[in-house]
Design a protein around this motif. Structure first.
Motif, mmCIF file in Angstrom:
data_model
loop_
_atom_site.group_PDB
_atom_site.id
_atom_site.type_symbol
_atom_site.label_atom_id
_atom_site.label_comp_id
_atom_site.label_asym_id
_atom_site.label_seq_id
_atom_site.Cartn_x
_atom_site.Cartn_y
_atom_site.Cartn_z
ATOM 1 N N CYS A 304 0.876 -1.311 -0.252
ATOM 2 C CA CYS A 304 -0.006 -0.246 -0.253
ATOM 3 C C CYS A 304 0.836 1.200 -0.110
ATOM 4 O O CYS A 304 0.684 2.079 -0.527
ATOM 5 C CB CYS A 304 -0.789 -0.052 1.244
ATOM 6 S SG CYS A 304 -2.195 -1.280 1.272
ATOM 7 N N LEU A 305 2.090 1.294 0.633
ATOM 8 C CA LEU A 305 2.792 2.399 0.862
ATOM 9 C C LEU A 305 3.508 2.726 -0.305
ATOM 10 O O LEU A 305 3.572 3.937 -0.694
ATOM 11 C CB LEU A 305 3.700 2.374 2.075
ATOM 12 C CG LEU A 305 3.045 2.396 3.215
ATOM 13 C CD1 LEU A 305 4.329 2.046 4.620
ATOM 14 C CD2 LEU A 305 2.500 3.811 3.757
ATOM 15 N N TYR A 306 3.991 1.823 -0.957
ATOM 16 C CA TYR A 306 4.556 1.687 -2.266
ATOM 17 C C TYR A 306 3.609 2.359 -3.336
ATOM 18 O O TYR A 306 3.923 3.147 -4.223
ATOM 19 C CB TYR A 306 5.218 0.691 -2.786
ATOM 20 C CG TYR A 306 6.930 0.427 -2.407
ATOM 21 C CD1 TYR A 306 7.714 1.358 -2.606
ATOM 22 C CD2 TYR A 306 7.031 -0.618 -1.290
ATOM 23 C CE1 TYR A 306 9.000 1.478 -2.017
ATOM 24 C CE2 TYR A 306 8.222 -0.422 -0.382
ATOM 25 C CZ TYR A 306 9.146 0.491 -0.773
ATOM 26 O OH TYR A 306 10.405 0.229 -0.466
ATOM 27 N N ALA A 307 2.175 1.740 -3.372
ATOM 28 C CA ALA A 307 1.443 2.207 -4.380
ATOM 29 C C ALA A 307 1.072 3.326 -4.137
ATOM 30 O O ALA A 307 0.892 4.450 -5.167
ATOM 31 C CB ALA A 307 0.101 1.188 -4.050
ATOM 32 N N ARG A 308 0.881 4.078 -2.902
ATOM 33 C CA ARG A 308 0.381 5.520 -2.617
ATOM 34 C C ARG A 308 1.567 6.314 -2.747
ATOM 35 O O ARG A 308 1.432 7.438 -3.702
ATOM 36 C CB ARG A 308 0.184 5.494 -1.233
ATOM 37 C CG ARG A 308 -1.237 5.325 -0.811
ATOM 38 C CD ARG A 308 -1.582 5.207 0.719
ATOM 39 N NE ARG A 308 -1.284 6.340 1.361
ATOM 40 C CZ ARG A 308 -1.291 6.530 2.661
ATOM 41 N NH1 ARG A 308 -1.350 5.475 3.351
ATOM 42 N NH2 ARG A 308 -1.224 7.683 3.208
ATOM 43 N N LEU A 309 2.964 6.048 -2.626
ATOM 44 C CA LEU A 309 4.086 6.777 -3.051
ATOM 45 C C LEU A 309 4.269 7.195 -4.476
ATOM 46 O O LEU A 309 4.577 8.059 -4.973
ATOM 47 C CB LEU A 309 5.337 6.244 -2.605
ATOM 48 C CG LEU A 309 6.056 6.924 -1.189
ATOM 49 C CD1 LEU A 309 7.205 5.952 -0.806
ATOM 50 C CD2 LEU A 309 6.326 8.085 -1.382
ATOM 51 N N HIS A 310 3.654 5.939 -5.316
ATOM 52 C CA HIS A 310 4.235 6.056 -6.809
ATOM 53 C C HIS A 310 2.662 6.073 -7.500
ATOM 54 O O HIS A 310 2.542 6.034 -8.549
ATOM 55 C CB HIS A 310 4.832 4.727 -7.088
ATOM 56 C CG HIS A 310 6.171 4.668 -6.767
ATOM 57 N ND1 HIS A 310 7.256 5.088 -7.561
ATOM 58 C CD2 HIS A 310 6.664 4.299 -5.553
ATOM 59 C CE1 HIS A 310 8.412 5.020 -6.748
ATOM 60 N NE2 HIS A 310 8.100 4.569 -5.423
ATOM 61 N N ASN A 311 1.618 6.347 -6.728
ATOM 62 C CA ASN A 311 0.255 6.860 -7.361
ATOM 63 C C ASN A 311 -0.114 5.514 -8.382
ATOM 64 O O ASN A 311 -0.608 5.963 -9.415
ATOM 65 C CB ASN A 311 0.336 8.101 -8.066
ATOM 66 C CG ASN A 311 -0.378 9.119 -7.495
ATOM 67 O OD1 ASN A 311 -1.366 9.143 -7.032
ATOM 68 N ND2 ASN A 311 0.141 10.532 -7.644
ATOM 69 N N LEU A 312 -0.106 4.543 -7.639
ATOM 70 C CA LEU A 312 -0.475 3.293 -8.443
ATOM 71 C C LEU A 312 -1.917 2.587 -7.986
ATOM 72 O O LEU A 312 -1.704 2.306 -6.695
ATOM 73 C CB LEU A 312 0.295 2.281 -8.782
ATOM 74 C CG LEU A 312 1.702 2.901 -9.083
ATOM 75 C CD1 LEU A 312 2.804 1.892 -9.267
ATOM 76 C CD2 LEU A 312 1.637 2.827 -10.923
ATOM 77 N N SER A 313 -2.654 2.490 -8.607
ATOM 78 C CA SER A 313 -3.988 1.573 -8.098
ATOM 79 C C SER A 313 -4.252 0.259 -8.421
ATOM 80 O O SER A 313 -4.959 -0.437 -7.887
ATOM 81 C CB SER A 313 -5.252 2.686 -8.665
ATOM 82 O OG SER A 313 -5.274 2.614 -9.997
ATOM 83 N N ARG A 314 -3.591 -0.238 -9.503
ATOM 84 C CA ARG A 314 -3.393 -1.562 -9.703
ATOM 85 C C ARG A 314 -2.207 -2.497 -9.115
ATOM 86 O O ARG A 314 -1.063 -2.146 -9.473
ATOM 87 C CB ARG A 314 -3.424 -1.771 -11.378
ATOM 88 C CG ARG A 314 -4.914 -1.749 -11.695
ATOM 89 C CD ARG A 314 -4.996 -1.774 -13.312
ATOM 90 N NE ARG A 314 -4.510 -0.574 -13.774
ATOM 91 C CZ ARG A 314 -4.354 -0.339 -15.152
ATOM 92 N NH1 ARG A 314 -4.548 -1.146 -16.136
ATOM 93 N NH2 ARG A 314 -4.159 0.904 -15.402
ATOM 94 N N VAL A 315 -2.583 -3.127 -8.347
ATOM 95 C CA VAL A 315 -1.500 -3.801 -7.428
ATOM 96 C C VAL A 315 -1.577 -5.494 -7.684
ATOM 97 O O VAL A 315 -2.468 -5.970 -7.164
ATOM 98 C CB VAL A 315 -1.499 -3.544 -6.109
ATOM 99 C CG1 VAL A 315 -0.235 -4.227 -5.251
ATOM 100 C CG2 VAL A 315 -1.146 -2.165 -5.705
ATOM 101 N N TYR A 316 -1.080 -6.332 -8.387
ATOM 102 C CA TYR A 316 -0.881 -7.533 -8.750
ATOM 103 C C TYR A 316 0.079 -8.361 -7.497
ATOM 104 O O TYR A 316 1.209 -7.911 -7.437
ATOM 105 C CB TYR A 316 -0.546 -8.021 -9.945
ATOM 106 C CG TYR A 316 -1.466 -7.392 -11.104
ATOM 107 C CD1 TYR A 316 -2.671 -7.650 -11.253
ATOM 108 C CD2 TYR A 316 -1.010 -6.071 -11.735
ATOM 109 C CE1 TYR A 316 -3.537 -7.314 -12.292
ATOM 110 C CE2 TYR A 316 -1.896 -5.781 -12.673
ATOM 111 C CZ TYR A 316 -3.322 -6.154 -12.775
ATOM 112 O OH TYR A 316 -3.993 -5.397 -13.794
ATOM 113 N N PHE A 317 -0.349 -9.519 -7.154
ATOM 114 C CA PHE A 317 0.366 -10.373 -6.211
ATOM 115 C C PHE A 317 0.691 -11.651 -6.858
ATOM 116 O O PHE A 317 -0.171 -12.370 -7.463
ATOM 117 C CB PHE A 317 -0.217 -10.477 -4.816
ATOM 118 C CG PHE A 317 -0.392 -9.286 -3.910
ATOM 119 C CD1 PHE A 317 0.689 -9.245 -3.032
ATOM 120 C CD2 PHE A 317 -1.412 -8.312 -4.096
ATOM 121 C CE1 PHE A 317 0.442 -7.897 -2.276
ATOM 122 C CE2 PHE A 317 -1.477 -7.217 -3.364
ATOM 123 C CZ PHE A 317 -0.753 -7.055 -2.279
#
Lengths: 492, 492
Positions: A304-317
């Motif tokens: 979440c923190l990396y997604a927020r820092l880089h403004n990304l909403s699609r996160v695949y695991f």
């Protein structure tokens, strides 16, 4: 980081006694060219390209409105030979690698192939074996590059590749529609450790973060705490455990919620906090569950923190920690929802186990321009999603988990958005997803079943001169009915 | 999250046998008013406000330039009685709480006090005991509010409160100059769990994040893995261990660095990754070290991400996981440097253990406006920094670790920046920090030693009529010399 299962099973002697059924796996090996292999810690993924010659029956109906004559055929059937390009992916445990290589050598007719692309941590370890057995030169490809290349390919080409996992919903899996534009996205690859990769375009990606607390930590600490060495067994222990007997919760400290800080009473204040000062014995199940929560929550927060820092909403695991395990997907999803308050959704991939192999294959096949075509999953030749999950049906896994397959057919032409659409990205087709809509699924399956007898009759009638027609039609009826029943029980 | 040591020692019966030396701890209890108490998991911190009456000798030199007469005094000494406000803070193990409360009751003369402010997780647990013993009403204050209030107070009032820890530098501790403007900053409080708090002004703070992987996890998992129940012992195990025998490093996977991703070979790829598949026994030391690295690195990364997300460059670490332990400060510092590439410095606080007690005290003393005054640390009545560290001198800790003190005197007037300064925040005073500059320290200590005989002579000469003058001067000489020697060995 790379698959860590690396040293898991390879200590066992290679199992050479199994006999491979040539009709079911390694299909179309005769025409195979362009091999790629991804050897992880416990699993090997092999990819090859093949052409499939098959008969296509073209049916032409006659116009009967003008004049109908008794005995005139209703339609004309012309059989043509067609050649389709097909990608084959097979996943099997490293234990079988020698048997599989032997099998490939024995069935490979095409001898133009000189090189096999290889990736994964095991590529180095098995290099000599592969070169000796297949007499192909092993050409190593960068693991992360292959992973991302493969990920881009499945996201673009396989409909409903990504899904959201919702344990308590009507349908556990909510598949996502393919977006025409897949970039940018964040890939959290959980192998032994965690790699967090930002992917901006086909060729541009960056490892923006990572963590040493990953699948290897669950496995390693789990083994030390429970004396259980098997990864799947640890997950099964965890699914039966109560983390609250090991973890210190907010309510254990404050007697309830810490409302002014917005912390609920059931929130974990300190993972393993209760074992610091209690002398009692903790159960294996509880410790495994606490460990799973600790690691999943941590990865969820970092994502979440990396997604927020880089403004990304699609996160695949992806990665072996995930690999379709419901208990893991559930804790990761829970953690992501908690930390982003629902702003970011955890997305999983149906074929995440194949990403490296697909990527390595694509690296070697660049002259065939595979990215210029559209590809479709060949469902008849692919294993279903749940065959890899150990929880739902351990019996089934024991059998089908040994070999898992994905086949993709090259479509005749590239799929594009309908040019008449004003805004392709906002277009929602008026279709029903039968994997989600149980009522509609039941309705259509019943329709197909009810119509079957009629279809069989017409099939027999269409070939009045063939003596085996009735027998063939009956075989078709049995097979078709069996498929429908399988779909009813395993809609995925 | 709150101190988790909570259940640590309280199982032991209260130790009532110790005799407290009234001259050394709980000083000026006779005039004490306004009590506050912060009861954590293992330590109790008591704060009180007292007035101290002391003689101040004012020396006035005469102007000898005009006319000098043999026998005329060189200067005139007038002794005045002055009353100073002093804040006392005492920290002791929870085991001694009953003895301490009895002692306070016996020595407390002032009976105006009706209420004691209390905070910390133990405030609830010991409420009845305190009310019974001291006959004061326990008034609970919010833990996080007290913590932040205390932190603001020490950052503003105690010179060189914050320091950077550098294990391999000439001086381990690099103290930071007090900034006139302390906001905004990030406080990472590592108790059983981790709370990440953004502090924007005296009254505005927000818990922006947290983690369940904290001191309780080190303690809890450490106890399960090593069968060692004591926190300090776990840290000592860790300081002797080799994490690389338990952790899977990048070079264990790739044979060296993974250069294209910028990962060095020695980087931890997977904490405890080696224990997943190896059957060998791991040493307690190695497991404790691996655990310490795992937790410190994780907290370091979270701290960096939150600092970057909120654009904060000052990050302070506190809580019982830190509490001056060099091995912990080193791993946290290392982790912060790694993740921020040196952009953010990990700052530690000399008095972090007192923050909650100071805050609770300030809450109760708001009508005395303590924030309107400047306060100075009374070094004679305070314990040094290293008295709390178990590693450097375990013998010393066994004695002085039992009671630790901080005294602060209210200065006559509030300290302000020199109004003539153009830009106070960029002003660097031309002074030498003798804790950092070993050469200058040695020079000045020698100067003082050399000058001592002269000073003693002058002191005797200044009081020709007092028969004990020589004896008193000798006593002074001894005491002064002893202090200088202490400073030489323990400059902090």
């Amino acid at each position: 980081m790379a698959d860590c299962a690396r040293k898991g099973r390879t200590r066992d002697s290679m199992d050479k006694s199994i006999t491979l059924p040539p009709d079911e796996i390694f299909r179309n090996l005769e025409n195979a060219k362009r091999f790629a292999i991804d050897i992880g810690g416990s699993l090997t993924k092999l990819a090859y390209y093949s052409t499939v010659q098959h008969k296509v029956a073209k049916v032409r109906s006659f116009d009967h409105t003008a004049k109908e004559t008794e005995g005139d055929p209703l339609y004309e059937i012309s059989v043509q030979e067609e050649i389709t390009a097909r990608l084959h992916f097979i996943k099997f445990e490293n234990t079988y690698i020698e048997t599989c290589l032997d099998f490939i050598k024995d069935h490979l007719v095409n001898t133009e192939t000189k090189v096999i692309k290889a990736t994964g941590g095991g590529a180095y370890k098995f290099k000599e074996l592969i070169e000796k057995k297949l007499r192909l030169k092993v050409d190593k490809e960068d693991e992360m590059t292959c992973l991302i290349k493969g990920c881009n390919f499945v996201l673009r080409n396989i409909p409903h590749e990504a899904f959201v996992y919702a344990k308590h919903a009507d349908s556990e899996f909510r598949f996502q529609n393919t977006h025409p534009d897949i970039f940018p996205y964040l890939l959290i690859n959980i192998g032994s450790g965690v790699s967090i990769v930002k992917v901006e375009s086909e060729d541009k990606f960056e490892r923006i973060g990572g963590s040493s607390i990953g699948g290897g930590t669950f496995w390693g600490l789990g083994a030390l705490l429970t004396k259980t060495k098997r990864f799947d067994e640890l997950l099964q222990l965890a699914s039966r455990g109560q983390h609250s007997s090991v973890d210190m919760l907010v309510k254990d400290i404050y007697g309830g919620a810490y409302s002014s800080l917005g912390l609920t009473g059931d929130l974990i204040a300190s993972s393993f906090g209760k074992s610091a000062t209690t002398d009692k014995e903790f159960s294996k199940e509880d410790m495994a569950k606490s460990l799973l929560h600790m690691i999943s929550n941590d990865i969820g927060q970092l994502a979440c923190l990396y997604a927020r820092l880089h403004n990304l909403s699609r996160v695949y695991f992806g990665g072996f920690f995930i690999r379709g395990h419901p208990v893991t997907m559930h804790t990761i999803t829970y953690s992501i929802n908690f930390f982003t308050k629902g702003e970011v959704q955890a997305l999983f991939l149906r074929h995440e186990g194949y990403l490296g192999a697909i990527g390595a294959f694509l690296k070697g096949a660049e002259e065939d321009n595979p990215n210029q075509y559209s590809w479709g999953e060949n469902y008849a030749g692919s294993s279903g999603l749940m065959s890899v999950s150990p929880d739902l049906n351990p019996m089934q896994r024991a059998r089908s988990g040994t070999f898992d397959m994905l086949e993709m057919d090259r479509l005749e032409r590239q799929l594009v958005n309908l040019p008449l659409l004003q805004d392709p990205s906002s277009y929602v087709p008026d279709t029903v997803d039968l994997t989600e809509d149980a009522l509609a699924r039941e309705y259509w399956l019943s329709c197909f079943e009810d119509a079957l007898d009629g279809v069989v009759k017409r099939a027999v009638a269409s070939q009045p001169d063939l003596p085996q027609a009735a027998e063939r039609a009956e075989k078709f009826r049995q097979k078709y009915l069996h498929k429908l029943q399988t779909l009813r029980h395993q809609p995925l």
